[in-house]
Scaffold this motif. Structure first.
Motif, PDB file in Angstrom:
ATOM      1  N   PRO A 129      35.392  29.752  47.131  1.00 46.60           N
ATOM      2  CA  PRO A 129      35.874  30.907  46.371  1.00 46.60           C
ATOM      3  C   PRO A 129      35.771  30.659  44.871  1.00 46.60           C
ATOM      4  CG  PRO A 129      37.716  29.715  47.314  1.00 46.60           C
ATOM      5  CD  PRO A 129      36.457  29.084  47.846  1.00 46.60           C
ATOM      6  N   ASP A 130      35.500  31.717  44.147  1.00 50.59           N
ATOM      7  CA  ASP A 130      35.448  31.645  42.694  1.00 50.59           C
ATOM      8  C   ASP A 130      36.120  32.897  42.138  1.00 50.59           C
ATOM      9  OD1 ASP A 130      33.606  33.708  43.046  1.00 50.59           O
ATOM     10  OD2 ASP A 130      31.876  32.468  42.547  1.00 50.59           O
ATOM     11  N   ARG A 131      36.018  33.068  40.848  1.00 50.51           N
ATOM     12  CA  ARG A 131      36.688  34.199  40.194  1.00 50.51           C
ATOM     13  C   ARG A 131      36.217  35.542  40.749  1.00 50.51           C
ATOM     14  NH1 ARG A 131      37.831  34.949  33.785  1.00 50.51           N
ATOM     15  NH2 ARG A 131      38.649  37.057  33.897  1.00 50.51           N
ATOM     16  N   SER A 132      34.921  35.678  41.001  1.00 55.40           N
ATOM     17  CA  SER A 132      34.406  36.961  41.495  1.00 55.40           C
ATOM     18  C   SER A 132      34.917  37.256  42.905  1.00 55.40           C
ATOM     19  CB  SER A 132      32.876  36.993  41.457  1.00 55.40           C
ATOM     20  OG  SER A 132      32.328  36.081  42.377  1.00 55.40           O
ATOM     21  N   ILE A 133      35.022  36.240  43.745  1.00 56.54           N
ATOM     22  CA  ILE A 133      35.544  36.450  45.102  1.00 56.54           C
ATOM     23  C   ILE A 133      37.032  36.785  45.037  1.00 56.54           C
ATOM     24  CG2 ILE A 133      36.064  35.265  47.283  1.00 56.54           C
ATOM     25  CD1 ILE A 133      33.262  33.980  46.995  1.00 56.54           C
ATOM     26  N   LEU A 134      37.770  36.103  44.179  1.00 55.41           N
ATOM     27  CA  LEU A 134      39.184  36.417  43.984  1.00 55.41           C
ATOM     28  C   LEU A 134      39.332  37.858  43.509  1.00 55.41           C
ATOM     29  CD1 LEU A 134      42.188  35.597  43.754  1.00 55.41           C
ATOM     30  CD2 LEU A 134      41.669  34.802  41.424  1.00 55.41           C
ATOM     31  N   MET A 183      42.683  29.722  48.746  1.00 58.36           N
ATOM     32  CA  MET A 183      41.673  29.953  47.705  1.00 58.36           C
ATOM     33  C   MET A 183      41.996  29.128  46.465  1.00 58.36           C
ATOM     34  SD  MET A 183      40.784  33.968  47.315  1.00 58.36           S
ATOM     35  CE  MET A 183      39.913  34.894  48.525  1.00 58.36           C
ATOM     36  N   PHE A 184      43.270  29.162  46.043  1.00 64.06           N
ATOM     37  CA  PHE A 184      43.669  28.471  44.823  1.00 64.06           C
ATOM     38  C   PHE A 184      43.534  26.956  44.983  1.00 64.06           C
ATOM     39  CE2 PHE A 184      46.630  32.062  43.171  1.00 64.06           C
ATOM     40  CZ  PHE A 184      45.535  32.885  43.052  1.00 64.06           C
ATOM     41  N   GLU A 185      43.857  26.444  46.146  1.00 64.60           N
ATOM     42  CA  GLU A 185      43.706  25.009  46.372  1.00 64.60           C
ATOM     43  C   GLU A 185      42.235  24.599  46.264  1.00 64.60           C
ATOM     44  OE1 GLU A 185      45.721  24.605  50.131  1.00 64.60           O
ATOM     45  OE2 GLU A 185      47.662  24.267  49.152  1.00 64.60           O
ATOM     46  N   THR A 186      41.342  25.407  46.851  1.00 63.96           N
ATOM     47  CA  THR A 186      39.909  25.118  46.772  1.00 63.96           C
ATOM     48  C   THR A 186      39.417  25.259  45.343  1.00 63.96           C
ATOM     49  OG1 THR A 186      39.579  25.872  49.040  1.00 63.96           O
ATOM     50  CG2 THR A 186      37.626  25.777  47.637  1.00 63.96           C
ATOM     51  N   MET A 187      39.840  26.325  44.665  1.00 65.60           N
ATOM     52  CA  MET A 187      39.417  26.546  43.282  1.00 65.60           C
ATOM     53  C   MET A 187      39.930  25.430  42.377  1.00 65.60           C
ATOM     54  SD  MET A 187      39.931  30.681  43.266  1.00 65.60           S
ATOM     55  CE  MET A 187      39.498  31.012  41.582  1.00 65.60           C
ATOM     56  N   ASN A 238      37.869  22.373  42.961  1.00 63.45           N
ATOM     57  CA  ASN A 238      36.543  22.545  42.369  1.00 63.45           C
ATOM     58  C   ASN A 238      36.586  22.621  40.841  1.00 63.45           C
ATOM     59  OD1 ASN A 238      35.420  22.529  44.912  1.00 63.45           O
ATOM     60  ND2 ASN A 238      35.282  24.750  45.069  1.00 63.45           N
ATOM     61  N   GLY A 239      37.774  22.461  40.255  1.00 62.81           N
ATOM     62  CA  GLY A 239      37.905  22.443  38.808  1.00 62.81           C
ATOM     63  C   GLY A 239      37.863  23.803  38.138  1.00 62.81           C
ATOM     64  N   LEU A 240      38.044  24.887  38.914  1.00 62.92           N
ATOM     65  CA  LEU A 240      37.997  26.226  38.324  1.00 62.92           C
ATOM     66  C   LEU A 240      39.338  26.657  37.744  1.00 62.92           C
ATOM     67  CD1 LEU A 240      35.865  28.027  41.065  1.00 62.92           C
ATOM     68  CD2 LEU A 240      35.102  27.215  38.819  1.00 62.92           C
ATOM     69  N   TRP A 294      43.785  34.346  35.054  1.00 62.73           N
ATOM     70  CA  TRP A 294      42.785  33.384  34.556  1.00 62.73           C
ATOM     71  C   TRP A 294      43.188  32.843  33.184  1.00 62.73           C
ATOM     72  CZ3 TRP A 294      39.844  32.298  38.532  1.00 62.73           C
ATOM     73  CH2 TRP A 294      38.852  31.330  38.363  1.00 62.73           C
ATOM     74  N   ALA A 295      43.800  33.695  32.366  1.00 57.46           N
ATOM     75  CA  ALA A 295      44.257  33.237  31.056  1.00 57.46           C
ATOM     76  C   ALA A 295      45.336  32.149  31.210  1.00 57.46           C
ATOM     77  CB  ALA A 295      44.818  34.402  30.245  1.00 57.46           C
ATOM     78  N   ARG A 296      46.123  32.252  32.219  1.00 57.41           N
ATOM     79  CA  ARG A 296      47.206  31.272  32.468  1.00 57.41           C
ATOM     80  C   ARG A 296      46.703  30.030  33.199  1.00 57.41           C
ATOM     81  NH1 ARG A 296      50.078  27.653  33.511  1.00 57.41           N
ATOM     82  NH2 ARG A 296      52.224  27.651  34.163  1.00 57.41           N
ATOM     83  N   TYR A 297      45.865  30.219  34.222  1.00 61.86           N
ATOM     84  CA  TYR A 297      45.516  29.112  35.122  1.00 61.86           C
ATOM     85  C   TYR A 297      44.059  28.647  35.062  1.00 61.86           C
ATOM     86  CZ  TYR A 297      50.043  29.991  37.283  1.00 61.86           C
ATOM     87  OH  TYR A 297      51.389  30.151  37.497  1.00 61.86           O
ATOM     88  N   GLY A 298      43.214  29.386  34.367  1.00 60.95           N
ATOM     89  CA  GLY A 298      41.793  28.998  34.303  1.00 60.95           C
ATOM     90  C   GLY A 298      41.608  27.635  33.669  1.00 60.95           C
ATOM     91  N   ALA A 299      40.663  26.870  34.212  1.00 60.44           N
ATOM     92  CA  ALA A 299      40.433  25.507  33.702  1.00 60.44           C
ATOM     93  C   ALA A 299      39.625  25.525  32.422  1.00 60.44           C
ATOM     94  CB  ALA A 299      39.702  24.679  34.758  1.00 60.44           C
TER      95      ALA A 299
END
Length: 183
Positions: free
Chosen positions: A62-67, A119-123, A126-128, A178-183
């Motif tokens: 999963p990535d941002r677009s899938i989320l 999803m969040f655990e995988t992301m 994966n460093g996202l 994403w602003a809060r949690y994005g890597a």
């Protein structure tokens, strides 16, 4: 749908059967009681959601677009007038159908939350994104969607005219997330 328009107590089996184009006896063959029919209606509403989001759950990365896609579908589902009427009906009938209402809400919300946590655990792996408590991040994200789309309409008892589309609400929620949690 008679349950939505008339409420559970006032809905009668004969008009429901007529609307379905079958006899009352035929309807009772499939649903032995009004309770069984009501439970089937609730289950059908839940299945509709899973049909909408199911294809998104089969991704391994999963990535941002899938989320975003997942949340757009979830928001569109909650924005559907019929779905909100079903939620209102289930809330109104909770004293009569407490077990079914609790199951409907807990299972639906739990499935959505568990999917997002995974999803969040995988992301995160994966460093996202960076999050210490994925469950907290999920609660925050779902709150940004459910408050304007579901809770306010349920509390007001009517479907407000949305100033923003379901897509815009979901996209804004992801942007804030994403602003809060994005890597």
């Amino acid at each position: 749908m008679r349950f939505v328009s008339d409420g559970y107590a006032a809905a009668r089996i004969e008009p429901i059967a007529r609307s379905a184009g079958v006899s009352t006896a035929t309807l009772y063959t499939f649903f032995p009681s009004k309770v069984a029919l009501f439970e089937a209606v609730i289950e059908t509403a839940a299945k509709d959601f899973y049909d909408r989001v199911g294809p998104l759950l089969n991704t391994e990365a999963p990535d941002r677009s899938i989320l975003t896609d997942y949340l757009i579908r979830y928001t569109e589902f909650l924005s559907d007038s019929f779905v909100r009427k079903m939620f209102r009906l289930i809330v109104a009938e909770r004293p009569r159908f407490n077990t079914q209402a609790v199951d409907f809400f807990d299972r639906g919300r739990g499935d959505i939350a568990h999917t997002l946590i995974a999803m969040f655990e995988t992301m995160s792996a994966n460093g996202l994104i960076k999050t210490e408590k994925p469950s907290w991040a999920v609660s925050q994200l779902l709150g940004m969607i459910e408050h304007p789309v579901l809770l306010l309409p349920l509390a007001s008892g009517k479907d407000p005219i949305q100033a923003r589309s379901a897509r815009a609400i979901a996209e804004d929620a992801v942007e804030t997330f994403w602003a809060r949690y994005g890597a």
